[in-house]
Design a protein around this motif. Structure first.
Motif, PDB file in Angstrom:
ATOM      1  N   LYS A   3      20.302  17.338   7.075  1.00 12.58           N
ATOM      2  CA  LYS A   3      20.330  16.200   6.159  1.00 12.58           C
ATOM      3  C   LYS A   3      19.069  15.351   6.325  1.00 12.58           C
ATOM      4  O   LYS A   3      18.445  14.947   5.346  1.00 12.58           O
ATOM      5  N   PHE A   4      18.673  15.102   7.588  1.00 13.58           N
ATOM      6  CA  PHE A   4      17.459  14.334   7.861  1.00 13.58           C
ATOM      7  C   PHE A   4      16.232  15.027   7.284  1.00 13.58           C
ATOM      8  O   PHE A   4      15.386  14.391   6.653  1.00 13.58           O
ATOM      9  N   GLU A   5      16.137  16.345   7.497  1.00 10.52           N
ATOM     10  CA  GLU A   5      14.971  17.081   7.007  1.00 10.52           C
ATOM     11  C   GLU A   5      14.890  17.058   5.486  1.00 10.52           C
ATOM     12  O   GLU A   5      13.811  16.882   4.913  1.00 10.52           O
ATOM     13  N   ARG A   6      16.018  17.219   4.824  1.00  8.23           N
ATOM     14  CA  ARG A   6      15.993  17.191   3.346  1.00  8.23           C
ATOM     15  C   ARG A   6      15.660  15.812   2.810  1.00  8.23           C
ATOM     16  O   ARG A   6      14.930  15.673   1.823  1.00  8.23           O
ATOM     17  N   ILE A   7      16.209  14.776   3.456  1.00  5.58           N
ATOM     18  CA  ILE A   7      15.893  13.408   3.022  1.00  5.58           C
ATOM     19  C   ILE A   7      14.406  13.120   3.233  1.00  5.58           C
ATOM     20  O   ILE A   7      13.737  12.540   2.364  1.00  5.58           O
ATOM     21  N   MET A   8      13.868  13.542   4.373  1.00  4.83           N
ATOM     22  CA  MET A   8      12.442  13.312   4.641  1.00  4.83           C
ATOM     23  C   MET A   8      11.566  14.071   3.648  1.00  4.83           C
ATOM     24  O   MET A   8      10.542  13.552   3.200  1.00  4.83           O
ATOM     25  N   ARG A   9      11.961  15.286   3.303  1.00  4.82           N
ATOM     26  CA  ARG A   9      11.197  16.032   2.291  1.00  4.82           C
ATOM     27  C   ARG A   9      11.246  15.323   0.939  1.00  4.82           C
ATOM     28  O   ARG A   9      10.248  15.284   0.213  1.00  4.82           O
ATOM     29  N   GLY A  10      12.410  14.784   0.598  1.00  3.71           N
ATOM     30  CA  GLY A  10      12.527  14.039  -0.661  1.00  3.71           C
ATOM     31  C   GLY A  10      11.655  12.799  -0.674  1.00  3.71           C
ATOM     32  O   GLY A  10      10.989  12.501  -1.669  1.00  3.71           O
ATOM     33  N   ILE A  11      11.647  12.070   0.435  1.00  4.87           N
ATOM     34  CA  ILE A  11      10.820  10.865   0.529  1.00  4.87           C
ATOM     35  C   ILE A  11       9.339  11.229   0.472  1.00  4.87           C
ATOM     36  O   ILE A  11       8.554  10.593  -0.241  1.00  4.87           O
ATOM     37  N   GLN A  12       8.950  12.263   1.211  1.00  6.71           N
ATOM     38  CA  GLN A  12       7.547  12.676   1.204  1.00  6.71           C
ATOM     39  C   GLN A  12       7.108  13.124  -0.183  1.00  6.71           C
ATOM     40  O   GLN A  12       6.013  12.776  -0.644  1.00  6.71           O
ATOM     41  N   GLY A  13       7.944  13.879  -0.864  1.00  3.19           N
ATOM     42  CA  GLY A  13       7.607  14.320  -2.216  1.00  3.19           C
ATOM     43  C   GLY A  13       7.459  13.150  -3.174  1.00  3.19           C
ATOM     44  O   GLY A  13       6.537  13.112  -3.993  1.00  3.19           O
ATOM     45  N   ALA A  14       8.377  12.190  -3.064  1.00  5.40           N
ATOM     46  CA  ALA A  14       8.299  11.017  -3.937  1.00  5.40           C
ATOM     47  C   ALA A  14       7.040  10.211  -3.664  1.00  5.40           C
ATOM     48  O   ALA A  14       6.384   9.721  -4.596  1.00  5.40           O
ATOM     49  N   LEU A  15       6.661  10.077  -2.389  1.00  4.45           N
ATOM     50  CA  LEU A  15       5.443   9.334  -2.056  1.00  4.45           C
ATOM     51  C   LEU A  15       4.191  10.062  -2.524  1.00  4.45           C
ATOM     52  O   LEU A  15       3.233   9.434  -2.976  1.00  4.45           O
ATOM     53  N   ILE A  16       4.194  11.383  -2.450  1.00  7.33           N
ATOM     54  CA  ILE A  16       3.038  12.157  -2.918  1.00  7.33           C
ATOM     55  C   ILE A  16       2.870  11.993  -4.426  1.00  7.33           C
ATOM     56  O   ILE A  16       1.757  11.773  -4.921  1.00  7.33           O
ATOM     57  N   VAL A  17       3.974  12.079  -5.167  1.00  7.83           N
ATOM     58  CA  VAL A  17       3.896  11.923  -6.621  1.00  7.83           C
ATOM     59  C   VAL A  17       3.450  10.512  -6.991  1.00  7.83           C
ATOM     60  O   VAL A  17       2.575  10.323  -7.847  1.00  7.83           O
ATOM     61  N   ALA A  18       4.030   9.508  -6.325  1.00  2.00           N
ATOM     62  CA  ALA A  18       3.659   8.123  -6.629  1.00  2.00           C
ATOM     63  C   ALA A  18       2.202   7.851  -6.286  1.00  2.00           C
ATOM     64  O   ALA A  18       1.497   7.181  -7.042  1.00  2.00           O
ATOM     65  N   SER A  19       1.736   8.371  -5.162  1.00  2.00           N
ATOM     66  CA  SER A  19       0.339   8.163  -4.775  1.00  2.00           C
ATOM     67  C   SER A  19      -0.606   8.870  -5.725  1.00  2.00           C
ATOM     68  O   SER A  19      -1.675   8.339  -6.049  1.00  2.00           O
ATOM     69  N   THR A  20      -0.241  10.061  -6.157  1.00  2.00           N
ATOM     70  CA  THR A  20      -1.080  10.791  -7.115  1.00  2.00           C
ATOM     71  C   THR A  20      -1.195  10.021  -8.422  1.00  2.00           C
ATOM     72  O   THR A  20      -2.276   9.932  -9.013  1.00  2.00           O
ATOM     73  N   LEU A  21      -0.088   9.443  -8.863  1.00  2.00           N
ATOM     74  CA  LEU A  21      -0.121   8.635 -10.083  1.00  2.00           C
ATOM     75  C   LEU A  21      -1.038   7.425  -9.911  1.00  2.00           C
ATOM     76  O   LEU A  21      -1.824   7.101 -10.803  1.00  2.00           O
ATOM     77  N   GLN A  22      -0.957   6.774  -8.753  1.00  3.82           N
ATOM     78  CA  GLN A  22      -1.829   5.627  -8.500  1.00  3.82           C
ATOM     79  C   GLN A  22      -3.300   6.041  -8.455  1.00  3.82           C
ATOM     80  O   GLN A  22      -4.168   5.321  -8.948  1.00  3.82           O
ATOM     81  N   ILE A  23      -3.572   7.197  -7.876  1.00  5.03           N
ATOM     82  CA  ILE A  23      -4.954   7.685  -7.811  1.00  5.03           C
ATOM     83  C   ILE A  23      -5.488   7.962  -9.212  1.00  5.03           C
ATOM     84  O   ILE A  23      -6.608   7.581  -9.561  1.00  5.03           O
ATOM     85  N   VAL A  24      -4.687   8.611 -10.038  1.00  5.40           N
ATOM     86  CA  VAL A  24      -5.109   8.932 -11.407  1.00  5.40           C
ATOM     87  C   VAL A  24      -5.348   7.649 -12.198  1.00  5.40           C
ATOM     88  O   VAL A  24      -6.358   7.516 -12.904  1.00  5.40           O
ATOM     89  N   LEU A  25      -4.430   6.688 -12.090  1.00  3.31           N
ATOM     90  CA  LEU A  25      -4.606   5.423 -12.811  1.00  3.31           C
ATOM     91  C   LEU A  25      -5.841   4.671 -12.327  1.00  3.31           C
ATOM     92  O   LEU A  25      -6.560   4.072 -13.121  1.00  3.31           O
ATOM     93  N   GLY A  26      -6.090   4.711 -11.027  1.00  5.88           N
ATOM     94  CA  GLY A  26      -7.235   3.976 -10.475  1.00  5.88           C
ATOM     95  C   GLY A  26      -8.571   4.583 -10.845  1.00  5.88           C
ATOM     96  O   GLY A  26      -9.487   3.887 -11.273  1.00  5.88           O
ATOM     97  N   PHE A  27      -8.692   5.892 -10.671  1.00  6.60           N
ATOM     98  CA  PHE A  27      -9.987   6.531 -10.912  1.00  6.60           C
ATOM     99  C   PHE A  27     -10.295   6.734 -12.391  1.00  6.60           C
ATOM    100  O   PHE A  27     -11.449   6.826 -12.774  1.00  6.60           O
ATOM    101  N   SER A  28      -9.279   6.794 -13.222  1.00 10.59           N
ATOM    102  CA  SER A  28      -9.531   6.994 -14.643  1.00 10.59           C
ATOM    103  C   SER A  28      -9.881   5.696 -15.363  1.00 10.59           C
ATOM    104  O   SER A  28     -10.374   5.716 -16.480  1.00 10.59           O
TER     105      SER A  28
END
Length: 88
Positions: free
Chosen positions: A53-78
């Motif tokens: 359960k911990f591993e799946r929750i951590m993977r979910g959190i990491q995936g969400a942070l990667i997607v959110a950070s990628t969106l911020q990077i795209v908005l910032g650099f564009s």
């Protein structure tokens, strides 16, 4: 050569030789509520093993942070964030 520690040498090194932008060391409180909502999500309630359960929750959190950070990077650099910030 001495070891470079994270206490104060890294920010100084970045400000001297880096992009001249401030180095932010530490977490952001904007991720607390989404992280809590991921932890309390019903999709993880059927998992019995606490380690799995911990591993799946951590993977979910990491995936969400990667997607959110990628969106911020795209908005910032564009330059799109400039248009959004004008109305805020």
């Amino acid at each position: 050569m001495e070891k470079i520690t994270a206490k104060g040498d890294i920010p100084n090194f970045i400000s001297l030789f880096g992009t001249r932008l401030p180095a932010v060391i530490g977490g952001s409180y904007t991720f607390v509520m989404p992280t809590i909502s991921i932890i309390l999500a019903g999709r993880y309630s059927d998992i019995v093993d606490p380690r799995e359960k911990f591993e799946r929750i951590m993977r979910g959190i990491q995936g969400a942070l990667i997607v959110a950070s990628t969106l911020q990077i795209v908005l910032g650099f564009s330059g799109l964030w400039r248009n959004v910030a004008r109305f805020v």
